[in-house]
Enzyme design. Structure first.
Site, PDB file in Angstrom:
ATOM      1  N   TYR A   1       0.854  -1.199   0.000  1.00  0.00           N
ATOM      2  CA  TYR A   1       0.000   0.000   0.000  1.00  0.00           C
ATOM      3  C   TYR A   1       0.883   1.241   0.000  1.00  0.00           C
ATOM      4  CZ  TYR A   1      -3.514  -3.367   1.717  1.00  0.00           C
ATOM      5  OH  TYR A   1      -4.346  -4.433   1.877  1.00  0.00           O
TER       6      TYR A   1
ATOM      7  N   TRP B   1      -3.865   6.199   2.787  1.00  0.00           N
ATOM      8  CA  TRP B   1      -5.237   5.685   2.883  1.00  0.00           C
ATOM      9  C   TRP B   1      -5.987   6.452   3.969  1.00  0.00           C
ATOM     10  CZ3 TRP B   1      -2.515   2.626  -0.273  1.00  0.00           C
ATOM     11  CH2 TRP B   1      -3.192   1.797  -1.156  1.00  0.00           C
TER      12      TRP B   1
ATOM     13  N   ASP C   1      -6.849   4.520   7.500  1.00  0.00           N
ATOM     14  CA  ASP C   1      -5.527   4.191   8.054  1.00  0.00           C
ATOM     15  C   ASP C   1      -4.899   5.429   8.680  1.00  0.00           C
ATOM     16  OD1 ASP C   1      -5.962   2.255   5.680  1.00  0.00           O
ATOM     17  OD2 ASP C   1      -4.304   1.319   6.773  1.00  0.00           O
TER      18      ASP C   1
ATOM     19  N   TYR D   1       1.286  -0.997  -6.814  1.00  0.00           N
ATOM     20  CA  TYR D   1      -0.118  -1.115  -6.399  1.00  0.00           C
ATOM     21  C   TYR D   1      -1.035  -1.037  -7.608  1.00  0.00           C
ATOM     22  CZ  TYR D   1      -4.578  -0.231  -4.102  1.00  0.00           C
ATOM     23  OH  TYR D   1      -5.889  -0.324  -3.689  1.00  0.00           O
TER      24      TYR D   1
ATOM     25  N   GLY E   1     -14.102  -0.495   4.036  1.00  0.00           N
ATOM     26  CA  GLY E   1     -12.787  -0.826   4.576  1.00  0.00           C
ATOM     27  C   GLY E   1     -12.669  -2.323   4.833  1.00  0.00           C
TER      28      GLY E   1
ATOM     29  N   ASP F   1     -13.187  -4.952   2.901  1.00  0.00           N
ATOM     30  CA  ASP F   1     -13.377  -5.128   1.464  1.00  0.00           C
ATOM     31  C   ASP F   1     -14.152  -6.375   1.031  1.00  0.00           C
ATOM     32  OD1 ASP F   1     -11.550  -3.120   1.924  1.00  0.00           O
ATOM     33  OD2 ASP F   1     -10.096  -3.799   0.459  1.00  0.00           O
TER      34      ASP F   1
ATOM     35  N   GLU G   1      -0.566  -6.929   9.587  1.00  0.00           N
ATOM     36  CA  GLU G   1      -1.785  -6.271   9.090  1.00  0.00           C
ATOM     37  C   GLU G   1      -3.021  -6.875   9.776  1.00  0.00           C
ATOM     38  OE1 GLU G   1      -2.269  -6.657   4.860  1.00  0.00           O
ATOM     39  OE2 GLU G   1      -3.938  -5.240   4.788  1.00  0.00           O
TER      40      GLU G   1
HETATM   41  C1  DGY Z   1      -6.730  -2.869  -1.270  1.00  0.00           C
HETATM   42  O1  DGY Z   1      -6.195  -2.494  -2.305  1.00  0.00           O
HETATM   43  O2  DGY Z   1      -6.734  -4.042  -0.888  1.00  0.00           O
HETATM   44  C2  DGY Z   1      -7.347  -1.873  -0.406  1.00  0.00           C
HETATM   45  O3  DGY Z   1      -7.910  -2.448   0.737  1.00  0.00           O
HETATM   46  C3  DGY Z   1      -8.385  -1.064  -1.110  1.00  0.00           C
HETATM   47  O4  DGY Z   1      -8.590   0.062  -0.354  1.00  0.00           O
END
Ligand code: DGY
Length: 421
Positions: free
Chosen positions: A28, A32, A35, A80, A160, A162, A391
């Site tokens: 990441y 964000w 976050d 990413y 959030g 997901d 995480e």
């Molecule tokens: C991801 O890319 O996995 C994120 O959680 C999206 O915000």
């Protein structure tokens, strides 16, 4: 594992990219939204100016209509997907086109309350306050145009959480993209068994393509989306944030603004109460396409406690937690471990997340269920001792999963006082 206070601070410092903090390197590489709110609450414990800077840099991405986007692409990165070329939004600093749970006002209030530099904190919070008000007005106007008291999300990433099993049925209505290439980078950094599936990504991108074609216009998105859900997590977090905004408005706002916020609070308190399910022993999300509650119990279902609106349900929520903890040795799993969709390693389908635990524990505290609150705190501390600042964590084994050296886990450990020197 080296999980001292200094180690947690080092995680934040190592992921500082110049006033904003990335969740973790490579996986990441941008800023964000939620976050950063949690990370600011970690920074404030040892570097007050840096905490304020985090919040200010997040607001550099705020749109003119008040929305605070879920990703701010401050600097290019090639680790990413989907990057700014996929989102195609018009903001000067490139951003995504959706939002995330609004923890921001809560973070500002906490930073203001704990800061030792009183004058500095007052000045910075006062400057931020109008931006928070604009953001909460955006939620009401863009995401609850009918004035029901519940805001809707238009993309599962907005929760959030997901790939929660709670979104499986409504998200299945989104046709996967037939054309846009899916160039996943995440599974190059983390095992594919800990991440969402390719099918999930094809639908994620299909929604982004649809909204980009609608010019990211909130009214057109609301009218034309195949995915519209009132997430209990977002609504509880927003309600809590409104309470914090009201407190800030007491210092920096006008009488009319306080009345406006109080009206929204009253409306959403009653609406959240309507999400309670005695059958599931938690609050449930509502599918706004069908009008039905979604019968999947997740950790978000405890968050009305944190919002301070779980009237008469705290004891039942504590029992639900106890039931789940008889199945898994570490709480709080992100999905009911008895549910068919529970997967202990896969992202939001089962793992424990420290930030969610912190919010739920605060709720149980306030609702006079101290045993539940302390149990969650003990579990979180023990997971971090075993798995480091991971995480997320496997609730069946305690293993640390996903990205390592993760900033919101380190920040919550600092803010919650889980660590020693
Ligand atoms: C991801 O890319 O996995 C994120 O959680 C999206 O915000």
């Amino acid at each position: 594992m080296n999980v001292t206070i200094e180690a947690a601070r080092s995680v934040l410092r190592a992921n500082d990219r110049g006033g904003y903090t990335v969740p973790t390197a490579r996986l990441y590489p941008y800023q964000w939204n939620w976050d950063s709110a949690f990370v600011a609450m970690g920074w404030i414990t040892f570097d007050e100016p840096r905490a304020w800077r985090e919040l200010e840099r997040l607001l550099e991405g705020q749109w003119d209509d008040g929305m605070v986007p879920h990703i701010i692409f401050h600097a290019p990165a090639d680790t990413y997907f989907p990057g700014p070329d996929v989102w195609r939004t018009a903001h000067t600093i490139p951003t995504s086109g959706i939002t995330q749970p609004p923890v921001l006002a809560t973070a500002v209030r906490r930073c203001l309350d704990v800061a030792t530099d009183r004058a500095g904190a007052e000045a910075r919070a006062a400057a931020i306050y109008p931006r928070l008000l604009a953001s909460h007005r955006w939620w009401a106007a863009a995401r609850d145009p009918g004035g029901t008291g519940l805001v809707g999300m238009l993309h599962p990433w907005e929760s959030g959480m997901d790939n929660s099993p709670a979104w499986d049925v409504p998200f299945a209505r989104v046709p996967p993209t037939p054309t846009t290439p899916i160039r996943r980078k995440d599974t190059g950094h983390v095992g594919a068994d800990m991440r969402p599936t390719d099918d999930f990504y094809r639908r994620v991108i299909a929604l982004i393509d649809l909204y980009a074609a609608l010019g990211w216009d909130p009214a057109r998105m609301w009218a034309q989306t195949p995915f519209k859900v009132a997430d209990v997590g977002i609504n509880a977090i927003l309600h809590r944030a409104e309470r914090d905004l009201l407190a800030l408005a007491g210092r920096f706002g006008t009488e009319a603004e306080r009345a406006e916020i109080a009206d929204r609070l009253e409306l959403s308190r009653d609406a959240i109460a309507g999400l309670w399910s005695w059958d599931h022993g938690v609050y449930l999300p509502r599918d706004l396409t069908t009008g039905e509650l979604i019968p999947v119990a997740t950790s978000a279902g405890f968050l009305p406690l944190y919002a301070g609106v779980a009237e008469g349900t705290a004891a039942a929520l504590a029992q639900t937690l106890q039931r789940w903890r008889m199945v898994v040795p570490f709480g709080v799993p992100s999905t009911d471990p008895n549910h068919a969709g529970f997967e202990p390693k896969r992202y939001w389908r089962g793992p424990v997340w420290a930030i969610v635990n912190w919010m739920i524990a605060q709720g149980f505290d306030a609702e006079t269920e101290p045993k539940a609150a302390w149990g969650i705190r003990d579990d979180t501390a023990s997971l971090i001792r075993r798995g480091g600042f991971a995480e997320y964590f496997d609730p069946t084994t305690g293993e640390g999963l996903g990205g390592g050296s993760f900033t919101w886990t380190a920040a919550v450990a600092l803010a919650w006082g889980l660590l020693e020197d």
